[in-house]
Design a protein around this motif. Sequence first.
Motif, PDB file in Angstrom:
ATOM      1  N   PHE A   1       0.826  -1.210   0.000  1.00 20.79           N
ATOM      2  CA  PHE A   1       0.000   0.000   0.000  1.00 20.79           C
ATOM      3  C   PHE A   1       0.860   1.259   0.000  1.00 20.79           C
ATOM      4  O   PHE A   1       0.469   2.279  -0.573  1.00 20.79           O
ATOM      5  N   SER A   2       2.017   1.218   0.620  1.00 19.95           N
ATOM      6  CA  SER A   2       2.926   2.365   0.599  1.00 19.95           C
ATOM      7  C   SER A   2       3.403   2.636  -0.823  1.00 19.95           C
ATOM      8  O   SER A   2       3.397   3.789  -1.290  1.00 19.95           O
ATOM      9  N   ALA A   3       3.787   1.563  -1.523  1.00 22.52           N
ATOM     10  CA  ALA A   3       4.217   1.714  -2.917  1.00 22.52           C
ATOM     11  C   ALA A   3       3.057   2.165  -3.792  1.00 22.52           C
ATOM     12  O   ALA A   3       3.219   3.017  -4.682  1.00 22.52           O
ATOM     13  N   ASN A   4       1.883   1.609  -3.527  1.00 22.94           N
ATOM     14  CA  ASN A   4       0.696   1.973  -4.298  1.00 22.94           C
ATOM     15  C   ASN A   4       0.361   3.458  -4.109  1.00 22.94           C
ATOM     16  O   ASN A   4      -0.004   4.156  -5.069  1.00 22.94           O
ATOM     17  N   ASN A   5       0.509   3.940  -2.898  1.00 26.46           N
ATOM     18  CA  ASN A   5       0.200   5.334  -2.608  1.00 26.46           C
ATOM     19  C   ASN A   5       1.155   6.274  -3.338  1.00 26.46           C
ATOM     20  O   ASN A   5       0.731   7.287  -3.918  1.00 26.46           O
ATOM     21  N   VAL A   6       2.432   5.937  -3.341  1.00 29.52           N
ATOM     22  CA  VAL A   6       3.431   6.793  -3.987  1.00 29.52           C
ATOM     23  C   VAL A   6       3.161   6.923  -5.482  1.00 29.52           C
ATOM     24  O   VAL A   6       3.116   8.032  -6.029  1.00 29.52           O
ATOM     25  N   ILE A   7       2.976   5.787  -6.148  1.00 31.34           N
ATOM     26  CA  ILE A   7       2.794   5.848  -7.599  1.00 31.34           C
ATOM     27  C   ILE A   7       1.419   6.374  -7.978  1.00 31.34           C
ATOM     28  O   ILE A   7       1.260   7.079  -8.978  1.00 31.34           O
ATOM     29  N   SER A   8       0.411   6.083  -7.160  1.00 32.05           N
ATOM     30  CA  SER A   8      -0.941   6.572  -7.453  1.00 32.05           C
ATOM     31  C   SER A   8      -1.024   8.092  -7.361  1.00 32.05           C
ATOM     32  O   SER A   8      -1.740   8.738  -8.139  1.00 32.05           O
ATOM     33  N   ARG A   9      -0.310   8.680  -6.420  1.00 35.56           N
ATOM     34  CA  ARG A   9      -0.325  10.136  -6.275  1.00 35.56           C
ATOM     35  C   ARG A   9       0.214  10.817  -7.526  1.00 35.56           C
ATOM     36  O   ARG A   9      -0.347  11.811  -8.006  1.00 35.56           O
ATOM     37  N   GLU A  10       1.309  10.285  -8.062  1.00 32.84           N
ATOM     38  CA  GLU A  10       1.881  10.878  -9.270  1.00 32.84           C
ATOM     39  C   GLU A  10       0.961  10.678 -10.468  1.00 32.84           C
ATOM     40  O   GLU A  10       0.726  11.613 -11.254  1.00 32.84           O
ATOM     41  N   LEU A  11       0.421   9.475 -10.610  1.00 31.12           N
ATOM     42  CA  LEU A  11      -0.501   9.202 -11.716  1.00 31.12           C
ATOM     43  C   LEU A  11      -1.754  10.062 -11.606  1.00 31.12           C
ATOM     44  O   LEU A  11      -2.261  10.569 -12.616  1.00 31.12           O
ATOM     45  N   LEU A  12      -2.260  10.221 -10.386  1.00 33.47           N
ATOM     46  CA  LEU A  12      -3.476  11.005 -10.175  1.00 33.47           C
ATOM     47  C   LEU A  12      -3.254  12.470 -10.572  1.00 33.47           C
ATOM     48  O   LEU A  12      -4.104  13.081 -11.230  1.00 33.47           O
ATOM     49  N   THR A  13      -2.118  13.020 -10.185  1.00 31.79           N
ATOM     50  CA  THR A  13      -1.811  14.410 -10.537  1.00 31.79           C
ATOM     51  C   THR A  13      -1.777  14.592 -12.050  1.00 31.79           C
ATOM     52  O   THR A  13      -2.365  15.538 -12.599  1.00 31.79           O
ATOM     53  N   ARG A  14      -1.104  13.682 -12.720  1.00 29.98           N
ATOM     54  CA  ARG A  14      -1.010  13.775 -14.182  1.00 29.98           C
ATOM     55  C   ARG A  14      -2.373  13.583 -14.830  1.00 29.98           C
ATOM     56  O   ARG A  14      -2.714  14.266 -15.806  1.00 29.98           O
TER      57      ARG A  14
END
Length: 207
Positions: free
Chosen positions: A70-83
């Motif tokens: 979930f930590s890894a998921n949160n990091v990559i999801s935040r960047e994808l969500l912003t884009r």
Amino acid sequence: MEVIRQDILLGKLTPGQKLVVADLKERYNVGASPIREALVQLSWKKYVKFAPQKGCWVAPVSIEELQDLFSANNVISRELLTRAITQGDEAWELNILTTYHKLSRLDPALDDTDLSEWEQRHNDFHTAILTSANSPVMLDIYNDIYDQIKRYRHIWVSKTREAEDRYNDQGEHEALMKAVLDRDIELAQKIMQTHFERAVDDIKNHL
């Protein structure tokens, strides 16, 4: 491979259970070669573990791995969500609305709900939000992490069907949808992080 994967997701093949090709042949009524190929593919997705000279097991689950995923998921999801919010178009918005509507039609806490169908709709909704990020590499990484999280979510949801604290998304999916469509990056990220953190806490209580 799909039928074995589903049995792992649904707990019919339990974490740590040894997988013997001869037993699986009889269980699924297929030859040894397709079984071996399926196990290799499932090991790539981290559903199955191989030990040299010892055999093959359903991958174990642990709180440490859950938190790391979930930590890894949160990091990559935040960047994808912003884009995605920055670049999303009308077709992207319509897809989010459609996938949310389909997700909202199923309640995984109900005994007659097909968990596999709910999981697919849940995946479709979260993926729809991120697709306009236009980063195939990051989306592939996201999907790989999500596939591993599925096992934990299935354990949680299936166990809470028999408990008083049945699954409830607390309105987070709807709130996330609205924040994304409003192009409110900060709020959407906050809701998504809360959604992930609550999922981790709930799943930990049922491992």
